[in-house]
Write a protein that holds these residues in place. Sequence first.
Motif, PDB file in Angstrom:
ATOM      1  N   ASN A   1      34.885  35.981  38.789  1.00  4.60           N
ATOM      2  CA  ASN A   1      34.186  37.204  38.594  1.00  4.60           C
ATOM      3  C   ASN A   1      33.873  37.628  37.326  1.00  4.60           C
ATOM      4  OD1 ASN A   1      35.418  40.378  37.831  1.00  4.60           O
ATOM      5  ND2 ASN A   1      34.079  40.339  39.378  1.00  4.60           N
ATOM      6  N   GLN A   2      34.459  36.900  36.432  1.00  8.02           N
ATOM      7  CA  GLN A   2      34.245  37.207  34.954  1.00  8.02           C
ATOM      8  C   GLN A   2      32.841  36.448  34.735  1.00  8.02           C
ATOM      9  OE1 GLN A   2      37.978  37.186  33.071  1.00  8.02           O
ATOM     10  NE2 GLN A   2      38.347  39.391  33.480  1.00  8.02           N
ATOM     11  N   GLU A   3      32.909  35.072  35.087  1.00  9.69           N
ATOM     12  CA  GLU A   3      31.837  34.240  34.833  1.00  9.69           C
ATOM     13  C   GLU A   3      30.579  34.509  35.584  1.00  9.69           C
ATOM     14  OE1 GLU A   3      33.691  30.444  35.092  1.00  9.69           O
ATOM     15  OE2 GLU A   3      34.901  30.613  33.383  1.00  9.69           O
ATOM     16  N   THR A   4      30.765  34.351  36.844  1.00  8.44           N
ATOM     17  CA  THR A   4      29.684  34.692  37.733  1.00  8.44           C
ATOM     18  C   THR A   4      28.970  35.966  38.080  1.00  8.44           C
ATOM     19  OG1 THR A   4      30.630  34.417  39.856  1.00  8.44           O
ATOM     20  CG2 THR A   4      30.030  32.444  38.770  1.00  8.44           C
ATOM     21  N   GLY A   5      29.907  36.855  37.847  1.00  9.76           N
ATOM     22  CA  GLY A   5      29.711  38.493  38.241  1.00  9.76           C
ATOM     23  C   GLY A   5      29.757  38.492  39.824  1.00  9.76           C
ATOM     24  N   GLN A   6      30.412  37.505  40.555  1.00 12.49           N
ATOM     25  CA  GLN A   6      30.598  37.790  41.990  1.00 12.49           C
ATOM     26  C   GLN A   6      31.464  38.907  42.366  1.00 12.49           C
ATOM     27  OE1 GLN A   6      31.317  33.456  42.488  1.00 12.49           O
ATOM     28  NE2 GLN A   6      30.193  33.573  44.200  1.00 12.49           N
ATOM     29  N   THR A   7      31.240  39.482  43.360  1.00 12.25           N
ATOM     30  CA  THR A   7      32.064  40.567  43.702  1.00 12.25           C
ATOM     31  C   THR A   7      33.220  40.072  44.603  1.00 12.25           C
ATOM     32  OG1 THR A   7      30.144  42.086  43.856  1.00 12.25           O
ATOM     33  CG2 THR A   7      31.879  42.675  45.211  1.00 12.25           C
ATOM     34  N   PHE A   8      34.438  40.765  44.425  1.00 14.68           N
ATOM     35  CA  PHE A   8      35.427  40.393  45.160  1.00 14.68           C
ATOM     36  C   PHE A   8      36.247  41.378  45.909  1.00 14.68           C
ATOM     37  CE2 PHE A   8      36.658  35.604  44.322  1.00 14.68           C
ATOM     38  CZ  PHE A   8      35.543  35.696  43.358  1.00 14.68           C
ATOM     39  N   LEU A   9      36.493  41.531  47.025  1.00 15.41           N
ATOM     40  CA  LEU A   9      37.077  42.730  47.822  1.00 15.41           C
ATOM     41  C   LEU A   9      38.394  42.029  48.448  1.00 15.41           C
ATOM     42  CD1 LEU A   9      33.910  44.296  49.511  1.00 15.41           C
ATOM     43  CD2 LEU A   9      34.867  44.522  47.417  1.00 15.41           C
ATOM     44  N   VAL A  10      39.493  42.366  47.974  1.00 16.82           N
ATOM     45  CA  VAL A  10      40.538  41.794  48.183  1.00 16.82           C
ATOM     46  C   VAL A  10      41.846  42.604  48.809  1.00 16.82           C
ATOM     47  CG1 VAL A  10      42.503  39.876  47.657  1.00 16.82           C
ATOM     48  CG2 VAL A  10      40.367  40.026  46.414  1.00 16.82           C
ATOM     49  N   VAL A  11      42.008  42.666  50.045  1.00 20.37           N
ATOM     50  CA  VAL A  11      43.161  43.075  50.869  1.00 20.37           C
ATOM     51  C   VAL A  11      44.539  42.469  50.197  1.00 20.37           C
ATOM     52  CG1 VAL A  11      44.570  43.821  52.806  1.00 20.37           C
ATOM     53  CG2 VAL A  11      41.956  44.033  52.587  1.00 20.37           C
ATOM     54  N   THR A  12      45.407  43.121  49.628  1.00 17.86           N
ATOM     55  CA  THR A  12      46.537  42.331  49.149  1.00 17.86           C
ATOM     56  C   THR A  12      47.738  43.575  48.919  1.00 17.86           C
ATOM     57  OG1 THR A  12      47.449  40.975  47.491  1.00 17.86           O
ATOM     58  CG2 THR A  12      46.021  42.698  46.587  1.00 17.86           C
ATOM     59  N   HIS A  13      48.961  42.814  48.960  1.00 16.71           N
ATOM     60  CA  HIS A  13      50.126  43.640  48.555  1.00 16.71           C
ATOM     61  C   HIS A  13      50.775  43.368  47.249  1.00 16.71           C
ATOM     62  CE1 HIS A  13      50.307  45.313  52.426  1.00 16.71           C
ATOM     63  NE2 HIS A  13      50.416  44.424  53.100  1.00 16.71           N
ATOM     64  N   THR A  14      50.373  42.191  46.749  1.00 19.35           N
ATOM     65  CA  THR A  14      50.631  41.498  45.410  1.00 19.35           C
ATOM     66  C   THR A  14      50.529  42.484  44.353  1.00 19.35           C
ATOM     67  OG1 THR A  14      50.347  39.523  46.447  1.00 19.35           O
ATOM     68  CG2 THR A  14      50.995  39.540  44.131  1.00 19.35           C
ATOM     69  N   VAL A  15      51.717  43.196  43.876  1.00 22.67           N
ATOM     70  CA  VAL A  15      51.583  44.148  42.955  1.00 22.67           C
ATOM     71  C   VAL A  15      50.989  43.795  41.638  1.00 22.67           C
ATOM     72  CG1 VAL A  15      52.920  45.764  41.569  1.00 22.67           C
ATOM     73  CG2 VAL A  15      53.694  45.527  43.943  1.00 22.67           C
ATOM     74  N   GLY A  16      51.257  42.489  41.065  1.00 24.71           N
ATOM     75  CA  GLY A  16      50.704  42.043  39.852  1.00 24.71           C
ATOM     76  C   GLY A  16      49.233  41.775  39.977  1.00 24.71           C
ATOM     77  N   PHE A  17      48.893  41.785  41.182  1.00 28.00           N
ATOM     78  CA  PHE A  17      47.344  41.278  41.143  1.00 28.00           C
ATOM     79  C   PHE A  17      46.565  42.869  41.209  1.00 28.00           C
ATOM     80  CE2 PHE A  17      43.610  41.123  44.096  1.00 28.00           C
ATOM     81  CZ  PHE A  17      42.989  40.040  43.257  1.00 28.00           C
ATOM     82  N   VAL A  18      47.232  43.788  42.063  1.00 26.68           N
ATOM     83  CA  VAL A  18      46.478  44.843  42.025  1.00 26.68           C
ATOM     84  C   VAL A  18      46.289  45.509  40.835  1.00 26.68           C
ATOM     85  CG1 VAL A  18      46.832  47.259  43.045  1.00 26.68           C
ATOM     86  CG2 VAL A  18      47.311  45.393  44.377  1.00 26.68           C
ATOM     87  N   GLN A  19      47.569  45.241  39.918  1.00 28.63           N
ATOM     88  CA  GLN A  19      47.349  46.051  38.860  1.00 28.63           C
ATOM     89  C   GLN A  19      46.306  45.375  37.815  1.00 28.63           C
ATOM     90  OE1 GLN A  19      51.457  45.427  37.156  1.00 28.63           O
ATOM     91  NE2 GLN A  19      52.125  47.395  38.061  1.00 28.63           N
TER      92      GLN A  19
END
Lengths: 254, 409
Positions: free
Chosen positions: A201-219
């Motif tokens: 995401n940082q290198e290529t500017g691609q968009t990421f839409l992620v359904v997740t429950h993982t708290v660490g990631f959401v934060q």
Amino acid sequence: MVEFCKPAAGKKILELREVSKRLKSGDSWTTILDAVNLDFYQGDFCAIVGNSGSGKSTLLYLLGILDSPSDGKILLDGIDTGALDNRELAKLRNEKLGFVFQFHYILPEFTALENVMLPMMVAARLSKAQQRERAMMLLDQLGLAERRNYYPSQLSGGQLQRVAIARALANQPLIVLADEPTGNLDSANSKIVFDYFRKLNQETGQTFLVVTHTVGFVQDCDRIIEISDGKVIHDRRGPIASSESNLSPGGQPA
Amino acid sequence: MILFSAWRQIRHRKKQTVASIASVTIGVGLSIMMASMQLGFENDFVERIIAVTPHVQITSERLRPRPELGRDRYELSRVERIRAFDKPMTINGAGFWRETLAGLPGVTDISASYTGQGLISFGNKDQAVVIRGVDPVQENRINGLGDKLRLGRMEHFATAPNGIILGSGIARRLAAKPGDTVTLIGETGNRELFRIIDLYQSGITAYDNRTLFILLKNAEAFFGASGPNEFNLKLEDPNSAERVAALTRSLTGLESRDWISENENIRGELNRRRMINLGIVGTIFVVSAFGITNIMLMSVMNKKRDIAIMQAFGVNRTALSAIYLMQGLILGLLGALGGMLSGAVLIYALSVLPVSFTATITRQGFPMVWAWQLFLIPAAVGIFCGLAASSVPAWRASRFKPAEVIRNG
Ligand SMILES: Nc1ncnc2c1ncn2[C@@H]1O[C@H](COP(=O)(O)OP(=O)(O)O)[C@@H](O)[C@H]1O
Ligand SMILES: [Mg+2]
């Protein structure tokens, strides 16, 4: 109260206009998504959260034009997807979208490398050699260089999910859509996946839409969309801890 | 991509693939073998019939113009195929007709003969027989009489004063052998002694059991006739026999028989056998097609999720269908190839296998036919069978809704 988020720097690449999804269950119709309005911008790194059964997967399938809405419009990169036929939708998915699901869906009759090459073969824009090279590069980035000629039956669940991620990235998609991509992974593998998403995401500017429950990631996400009962109840930018400053209540994105 | 995926899927389910290909191979191989055998029998049969009967035979039976009420009287001259009341002993104006018939286009040879009924007696046995009085040289030209003699004594037959050639079946039944003297008994009770010169074996049991040959002049004397009662024509094209017979009928007003019409019943039998073969082969193809459909449908259902992800990364419905049609095509092609190979092996094996038939035709080994059509037609059917079998799975594969499949796992 519904909160809306400000646009990120990039251009608008995906928008939902009054999108509803109703499904027939028995004799009655159930509304799974109710008049959802959402805008996504190039470079968005977005988590979609919500209780089980709230409609996250349904939303993601609609965003990925794998499914069509009962009502409303979905515009992908400026194209009204409702007007497209199966062939055009398939082409659009192939060129602009990458999917990762909870299950890896790696095709058993192809090697890891071939699985990653398949979307490129469908696109048929690169030569065989270039396809190969790119697939090898992606597998290498995901730490699977050694296993590229293995068949799926010879790989572990974590490895297969990484192959699936490489496959989703094969055609350099504008948007990567992931539905609980680490749901079947241990924390070590989950971290590899999230770190890789973030790096891309940082290198290529691609968009990421992620359904997740993982708290660490959401934060760690730039934007968090929370769904409840088929409605967007929160949509905010910035880490949860400092989210208050990013809220712009009661207004459309500027 | 389509060919690649199709091929990998086929390779992936090895057992089912082997079964699918084998079933097409069996269908194609058996069709080739059965068609070859059928054609072989038919050709063999025609050869044998042509070898013992003239292409067209003009008899002394006269045809009557049939008077039809209310028709123009000139139309009455139209000759119709109705048996005359009486059968004259001989053909009137034999010399003239012989010249005329021999000059007809397509007629390569002609012979005169006299055929009648009689009894043969030897020792204490006797038997009803067809007595054919022939000119050995002419008869040989018409249907190769000399080739069918056990001892090859044509010369001897032509020169001996009272020579007779017995059908091998007659000789067997009477327990008579060359050199023996037999008695022929005519319808009027006249008796004549003949010496057996040779035995005749055509392979057509009905002939070999009933027919004997004496010289034409002896036959005329024996039956008290003043000339031949048959002309036998050999044609350039045996298949034109019906046409030529119609011509000689209207030309001479005499009943003319052609080998095709005479063997109509046997042709019916051959056709029946064709239909039976077709039925068997058709059933095999249908069964193998259903087998393939079944295997591929199971594969489609098992690969629901794979199909959904393929849709997700951009494979459209047409391409998905094409992947399955391609599998059917590959299975059909491989099966057809295998079938052609095994068909060739079967044909070869059967053509060298020593077998004998005694029902209506006697011969050694199966008369197999080699022709490219025999291979290409079943092969094409095999390929079509694979394609057709895959059409339902192909259609099914393109009907999945990816979102539903992925949601439900
Ligand atoms: N085919 C269907 N028919 C009826 N209801 C469905 C169907 N699929 C999903 N649902 C319902 O829609 C709601 C949203 O499902 P989903 O989008 O999978 O939620 P999430 O991914 O947030 O858990 C759930 O209540 C689910 O039971
Ligand atoms: Mg879900």
